[in-house]
Design an enzyme around this catalytic site. Structure first.
Site, PDB file in Angstrom:
ATOM      1  N   GLY A  46      46.812  62.983  40.537  1.00 17.98           N
ATOM      2  CA  GLY A  46      47.970  63.724  41.002  1.00 17.98           C
ATOM      3  C   GLY A  46      48.101  63.598  42.502  1.00 17.98           C
ATOM      4  O   GLY A  46      47.149  63.210  43.190  1.00 17.98           O
ATOM      5  N   GLN A  51      50.693  66.002  50.954  1.00 18.25           N
ATOM      6  CA  GLN A  51      49.546  65.112  51.184  1.00 18.25           C
ATOM      7  C   GLN A  51      49.958  63.800  51.846  1.00 18.25           C
ATOM      8  O   GLN A  51      49.124  63.091  52.391  1.00 18.25           O
ATOM      9  CB  GLN A  51      48.828  64.812  49.862  1.00 18.25           C
ATOM     10  CG  GLN A  51      48.130  66.035  49.294  1.00 18.25           C
ATOM     11  CD  GLN A  51      47.343  65.680  48.055  1.00 18.25           C
ATOM     12  OE1 GLN A  51      47.900  65.623  46.970  1.00 18.25           O
ATOM     13  NE2 GLN A  51      46.054  65.418  48.219  1.00 18.25           N
ATOM     14  N   CYS A  89      39.687  66.374  45.701  1.00 20.80           N
ATOM     15  CA  CYS A  89      41.031  66.216  46.263  1.00 20.80           C
ATOM     16  C   CYS A  89      41.030  65.016  47.206  1.00 20.80           C
ATOM     17  O   CYS A  89      40.105  64.871  48.013  1.00 20.80           O
ATOM     18  CB  CYS A  89      41.399  67.494  47.024  1.00 20.80           C
ATOM     19  SG  CYS A  89      43.008  67.439  47.817  1.00 20.80           S
ATOM     20  N   LEU A  90      42.045  64.181  47.106  1.00 23.41           N
ATOM     21  CA  LEU A  90      42.129  63.008  47.982  1.00 23.41           C
ATOM     22  C   LEU A  90      42.222  63.412  49.453  1.00 23.41           C
ATOM     23  O   LEU A  90      41.896  62.625  50.333  1.00 23.41           O
ATOM     24  CB  LEU A  90      43.339  62.142  47.609  1.00 23.41           C
ATOM     25  CG  LEU A  90      43.265  61.454  46.237  1.00 23.41           C
ATOM     26  CD1 LEU A  90      44.545  60.712  45.944  1.00 23.41           C
ATOM     27  CD2 LEU A  90      42.072  60.512  46.152  1.00 23.41           C
ATOM     28  N   HIS A 131      46.244  72.574  40.615  1.00 22.07           N
ATOM     29  CA  HIS A 131      45.777  72.028  41.900  1.00 22.07           C
ATOM     30  C   HIS A 131      46.956  71.527  42.740  1.00 22.07           C
ATOM     31  O   HIS A 131      47.066  71.839  43.936  1.00 22.07           O
ATOM     32  CB  HIS A 131      44.783  70.895  41.610  1.00 22.07           C
ATOM     33  CG  HIS A 131      44.247  70.199  42.824  1.00 22.07           C
ATOM     34  ND1 HIS A 131      42.941  70.280  43.220  1.00 22.07           N
ATOM     35  CD2 HIS A 131      44.862  69.396  43.725  1.00 22.07           C
ATOM     36  CE1 HIS A 131      42.773  69.568  44.328  1.00 22.07           C
ATOM     37  NE2 HIS A 131      43.924  69.011  44.654  1.00 22.07           N
ATOM     38  N   GLU A 132      47.851  70.773  42.100  1.00 19.74           N
ATOM     39  CA  GLU A 132      48.979  70.195  42.844  1.00 19.74           C
ATOM     40  C   GLU A 132      49.971  71.269  43.291  1.00 19.74           C
ATOM     41  O   GLU A 132      50.523  71.204  44.391  1.00 19.74           O
ATOM     42  CB  GLU A 132      49.701  69.143  41.998  1.00 19.74           C
ATOM     43  CG  GLU A 132      48.856  67.961  41.567  1.00 19.74           C
ATOM     44  CD  GLU A 132      48.113  67.299  42.705  1.00 19.74           C
ATOM     45  OE1 GLU A 132      48.575  67.346  43.860  1.00 19.74           O
ATOM     46  OE2 GLU A 132      47.031  66.751  42.443  1.00 19.74           O
ATOM     47  N   HIS A 135      49.000  72.904  46.406  1.00 22.78           N
ATOM     48  CA  HIS A 135      49.330  72.131  47.612  1.00 22.78           C
ATOM     49  C   HIS A 135      50.721  72.516  48.144  1.00 22.78           C
ATOM     50  O   HIS A 135      50.945  72.541  49.350  1.00 22.78           O
ATOM     51  CB  HIS A 135      49.329  70.630  47.318  1.00 22.78           C
ATOM     52  CG  HIS A 135      47.984  69.964  47.411  1.00 22.78           C
ATOM     53  ND1 HIS A 135      47.254  69.920  48.574  1.00 22.78           N
ATOM     54  CD2 HIS A 135      47.250  69.295  46.486  1.00 22.78           C
ATOM     55  CE1 HIS A 135      46.126  69.259  48.354  1.00 22.78           C
ATOM     56  NE2 HIS A 135      46.094  68.872  47.091  1.00 22.78           N
TER      57      HIS A 135
HETATM   58 NI    NI Z   1      44.536  67.845  46.248  1.00 23.98          NI
END
Ligand code: NI
Length: 164
Positions: A46, A51, A89-90, A131-132, A135
């Protein structure tokens, strides 16, 4: 389409609340394409627009590698149960931590055609949705970790704990 630079923890943009998308434009369409490219390139499941430095309520998710979901202005309308597991998380490279999330989530969002639709997910998809969407509120999973944030081992790196 292009790969965009992924913002990392410490970047203020990751702490800001995102704005609703009112209409589909060529620019938004390009952003969504780039977000998908960037997510796949990074082996994430995702990615949220902040991000890549854009404060818009847009999320892309694909937990299987062949089923991309585009969620514009998403909102969770139902949750059930609970799951506790590792998350990554990236934007927080090399780290992982234990987070409890609902085991089932129903979300209402607009797709690339701006029409509203429902998406239901359990397990990893439910976790990725939560999670997304966090953000979009400027929240990172590191603030929800139970216990300590840990270094990801190479083994875990290959696993599916990493969300985006
Ligand atoms: Ni993330």
């Amino acid at each position: 389409m292009a790969i965009r630079n992924i913002r990392e923890i410490g970047d203020e943009i990751l702490t800001k609340k995102c704005k609703a998308v009112s209409e589909m434009t060529p620019r938004v369409r390009e952003l969504i394409g780039d977000m998908l490219d960037t997510m796949y390139e990074a082996n994430g499941v995702g990615l949220a627009a902040p991000q890549v430095g854009i404060l818009k309520r847009i999320v892309v998710i694909d937990t299987t590698g062949e089923d991309p979901h585009i969620l514009i202005n998403p909102r969770i309308v139902k949750t059930e149960g609970e799951q506790t597991g590792n998350e990554g998380c990236l934007s927080v490279p090399g780290k992982t931590g234990v987070v409890t999330r609902p085991n089932y989530v129903k979300v209402v969002a607009q797709g690339a055609d701006m029409k509203e639709y429902e998406l239901e997910g359990t397990e990893l998809l439910a976790r990725a949705i939560c999670h997304e969407l966090d953000h979009l509120e400027g929240q990172l999973y590191v603030d929800k970790v139970e216990g300590k944030l840990m270094d990801m081992t190479d083994e875990e790196d290959e696993g599916e704990e990493e969300i985006d």
